[in-house]
Design a protein around this motif. Structure first.
Motif, mmCIF file in Angstrom:
data_model
loop_
_atom_site.group_PDB
_atom_site.id
_atom_site.type_symbol
_atom_site.label_atom_id
_atom_site.label_comp_id
_atom_site.label_asym_id
_atom_site.label_seq_id
_atom_site.Cartn_x
_atom_site.Cartn_y
_atom_site.Cartn_z
ATOM 1 N N ILE A 167 52.865 20.994 23.614
ATOM 2 C CA ILE A 167 54.162 21.626 23.894
ATOM 3 C C ILE A 167 54.409 22.683 22.833
ATOM 4 C CG2 ILE A 167 56.661 21.320 24.140
ATOM 5 C CD1 ILE A 167 56.204 18.469 25.067
ATOM 6 N N THR A 168 54.674 23.917 23.291
ATOM 7 C CA THR A 168 55.002 24.995 22.358
ATOM 8 C C THR A 168 56.382 25.550 22.725
ATOM 9 O OG1 THR A 168 53.927 26.672 23.741
ATOM 10 C CG2 THR A 168 52.563 25.642 22.060
ATOM 11 N N PHE A 169 57.094 26.038 21.700
ATOM 12 C CA PHE A 169 58.407 26.631 21.944
ATOM 13 C C PHE A 169 58.607 27.825 21.011
ATOM 14 C CE2 PHE A 169 59.077 23.516 18.574
ATOM 15 C CZ PHE A 169 59.939 24.158 17.696
ATOM 16 N N HIS A 170 59.624 28.618 21.319
ATOM 17 C CA HIS A 170 59.919 29.822 20.541
ATOM 18 C C HIS A 170 60.909 29.469 19.423
ATOM 19 C CE1 HIS A 170 58.200 32.949 23.342
ATOM 20 N NE2 HIS A 170 58.084 31.835 24.044
ATOM 21 N N ASP A 178 56.449 13.117 17.704
ATOM 22 C CA ASP A 178 56.951 11.755 17.950
ATOM 23 C C ASP A 178 56.850 11.379 19.426
ATOM 24 O OD1 ASP A 178 57.504 11.688 15.281
ATOM 25 O OD2 ASP A 178 59.681 11.929 15.495
ATOM 26 N N SER A 179 56.840 12.397 20.289
ATOM 27 C CA SER A 179 56.702 12.132 21.731
ATOM 28 C C SER A 179 55.236 12.009 22.135
ATOM 29 C CB SER A 179 57.353 13.259 22.544
ATOM 30 O OG SER A 179 58.644 13.532 22.090
ATOM 31 N N GLY A 180 54.333 12.116 21.155
ATOM 32 C CA GLY A 180 52.912 11.896 21.428
ATOM 33 C C GLY A 180 52.140 13.133 21.855
ATOM 34 N N CYS A 181 52.721 14.330 21.639
ATOM 35 C CA CYS A 181 52.042 15.566 22.058
ATOM 36 C C CYS A 181 51.625 16.402 20.850
ATOM 37 C CB CYS A 181 52.983 16.414 22.919
ATOM 38 S SG CYS A 181 53.520 15.574 24.424
ATOM 39 N N ARG A 182 50.713 17.342 21.105
ATOM 40 C CA ARG A 182 50.390 18.348 20.091
ATOM 41 C C ARG A 182 51.465 19.429 20.132
ATOM 42 N NH1 ARG A 182 44.288 19.935 21.243
ATOM 43 N NH2 ARG A 182 44.515 18.734 23.181
ATOM 44 N N ALA A 183 51.724 20.056 18.967
ATOM 45 C CA ALA A 183 52.883 20.944 18.861
ATOM 46 C C ALA A 183 52.496 22.352 18.426
ATOM 47 C CB ALA A 183 53.865 20.376 17.848
ATOM 48 N N GLY A 184 53.277 23.321 18.899
ATOM 49 C CA GLY A 184 53.035 24.698 18.460
ATOM 50 C C GLY A 184 54.280 25.550 18.529
ATOM 51 N N LEU A 185 54.256 26.630 17.744
ATOM 52 C CA LEU A 185 55.311 27.643 17.812
ATOM 53 C C LEU A 185 54.761 28.864 18.525
ATOM 54 C CD1 LEU A 185 57.018 27.690 14.278
ATOM 55 C CD2 LEU A 185 57.990 26.878 16.454
ATOM 56 N N VAL A 186 55.657 29.560 19.231
ATOM 57 C CA VAL A 186 55.280 30.774 19.957
ATOM 58 C C VAL A 186 55.970 31.968 19.304
ATOM 59 C CG1 VAL A 186 55.069 31.844 22.225
ATOM 60 C CG2 VAL A 186 55.467 29.365 22.058
ATOM 61 N N LYS A 237 52.900 20.955 10.462
ATOM 62 C CA LYS A 237 53.389 20.377 11.731
ATOM 63 C C LYS A 237 52.835 21.131 12.941
ATOM 64 C CE LYS A 237 57.322 17.754 10.480
ATOM 65 N NZ LYS A 237 58.314 17.983 9.443
ATOM 66 N N LEU A 238 51.960 22.103 12.705
ATOM 67 C CA LEU A 238 51.458 22.916 13.823
ATOM 68 C C LEU A 238 50.036 22.524 14.203
ATOM 69 C CD1 LEU A 238 52.648 26.493 12.738
ATOM 70 C CD2 LEU A 238 53.738 24.939 14.368
ATOM 71 N N ASP A 239 49.804 22.350 15.490
ATOM 72 C CA ASP A 239 48.446 22.190 16.009
ATOM 73 C C ASP A 239 47.970 23.498 16.610
ATOM 74 O OD1 ASP A 239 48.182 19.240 15.620
ATOM 75 O OD2 ASP A 239 49.969 19.261 16.905
ATOM 76 N N VAL A 240 48.929 24.315 17.022
ATOM 77 C CA VAL A 240 48.583 25.593 17.653
ATOM 78 C C VAL A 240 49.672 26.624 17.353
ATOM 79 C CG1 VAL A 240 49.538 24.714 19.846
ATOM 80 C CG2 VAL A 240 48.086 26.691 19.917
ATOM 81 N N VAL A 241 49.242 27.877 17.209
ATOM 82 C CA VAL A 241 50.185 29.001 17.152
ATOM 83 C C VAL A 241 49.899 29.827 18.402
ATOM 84 C CG1 VAL A 241 50.828 31.124 15.954
ATOM 85 C CG2 VAL A 241 50.251 29.081 14.631
#
Ligand code: DX5
Ligand code: ZN
Length: 227
Positions: free
Chosen positions: A88-91, A107-115, A131-135
């Motif tokens: 899940i990525t968000f801006h 905490d919801s069990g997903c990989r996280a990223g910022l856009v 805290k980032l898995d992806v940018v």
């Protein structure tokens, strides 16, 4: 050798046949399915929500990459995690508390990223690297498929790549660099050369009859770039 990922965006798929489209593009070689969530508030367009994501989940045998273009983000993070999102990525502009939203994703069990939008500065990443898995770098302004790649993104990819390389050297953890907007077989190699490893492509794939041929051509171009 870099491991490259191709993430077709179903924004350009046939909405009347989404399950079938997801199956077809996975059979054609997709590594992730990119799911563009637009709310007609954060961006001027409206697509699909968690119910559509949950309906597609059984068809998605590869990770579901949910790109939230919504504001606020926290409730949608939880809803999409329940609906089967893997990434899940968000801006950052859409969250009051970026660090908290990133934690919520984990905490919801997903990989996280910022856009990052084309005009969003890279420094927003600096204090949340752990805290980032992806940018996800936008190479168009978000809201629509089929726009033209903004060339300035290449410098920004290089900048983010230096930051994530430094971080990887310190932490041993590699953050993926995903690029979204206007990616096609004829520019994917230069995007990879700038430092990206994950490529979103919507119209380039779904506007062609043979998805496998487009993805194979993208991979041929990536091999040239050194993958
Ligand atoms: C734009 C979306 C993109 C878009 C890419 O807001 O985030 O994922 O679908 O589409 P193309 O590849 O057609 O530029
Ligand atoms: Zn997207």
């Amino acid at each position: 050798m870099t491991h490259y990922r191709i993430a077709p965006s179903i924004l350009s798929a046939d909405f009347a046949r989404l399950g079938e489209e997801v199956q077809r593009v996975i059979a054609a070689g997709a590594d992730w399915i990119h799911f563009d969530v637009m709310d007609n508030h954060y961006v001027p367009n409206l697509t699909f929500g968690p119910m559509v994501c949950a309906a597609l989940k059984p068809y998605a045998t590869v990770p579901l990459d949910v790109h939230l273009m919504v504001e606020p983000v926290d409730e949608m993070i939880q809803a999409f995690a329940k609906a089967g999102a893997d990434i899940i990525t968000f801006h950052p502009e859409a969250s009051r508390h970026i660090d908290r939203s990133l934690s919520l994703i984990h905490d919801s069990g997903c990989r996280a990223g910022l856009v990052l939008n084309p005009a969003t500065p890279v420094y927003v990443l600096e204090h949340v690297l752990d805290k980032l898995d992806v940018v996800l770098l936008m190479s168009v302004n978000p809201g629509f498929g089929g726009q033209k790649f903004i060339p300035h993104t290449l410098e920004k990819i290089e900048q983010v790549r230096s930051l994530t390389d430094l971080y990887a050297a310190e932490s041993g953890r590699r953050i993926l660099i995903e690029v979204d907007g206007g990616i096609k077989a004829d520019n994917i190699a230069e995007v990879a050369a700038a430092g990206a490893d994950t490529f979103v492509a919507g119209s380039a794939i779904f506007n062609q009859p043979d998805y496998a041929a487009v993805i194979a051509e993208m991979r041929r171009q990536l091999e040239k770039a050194g993958g």
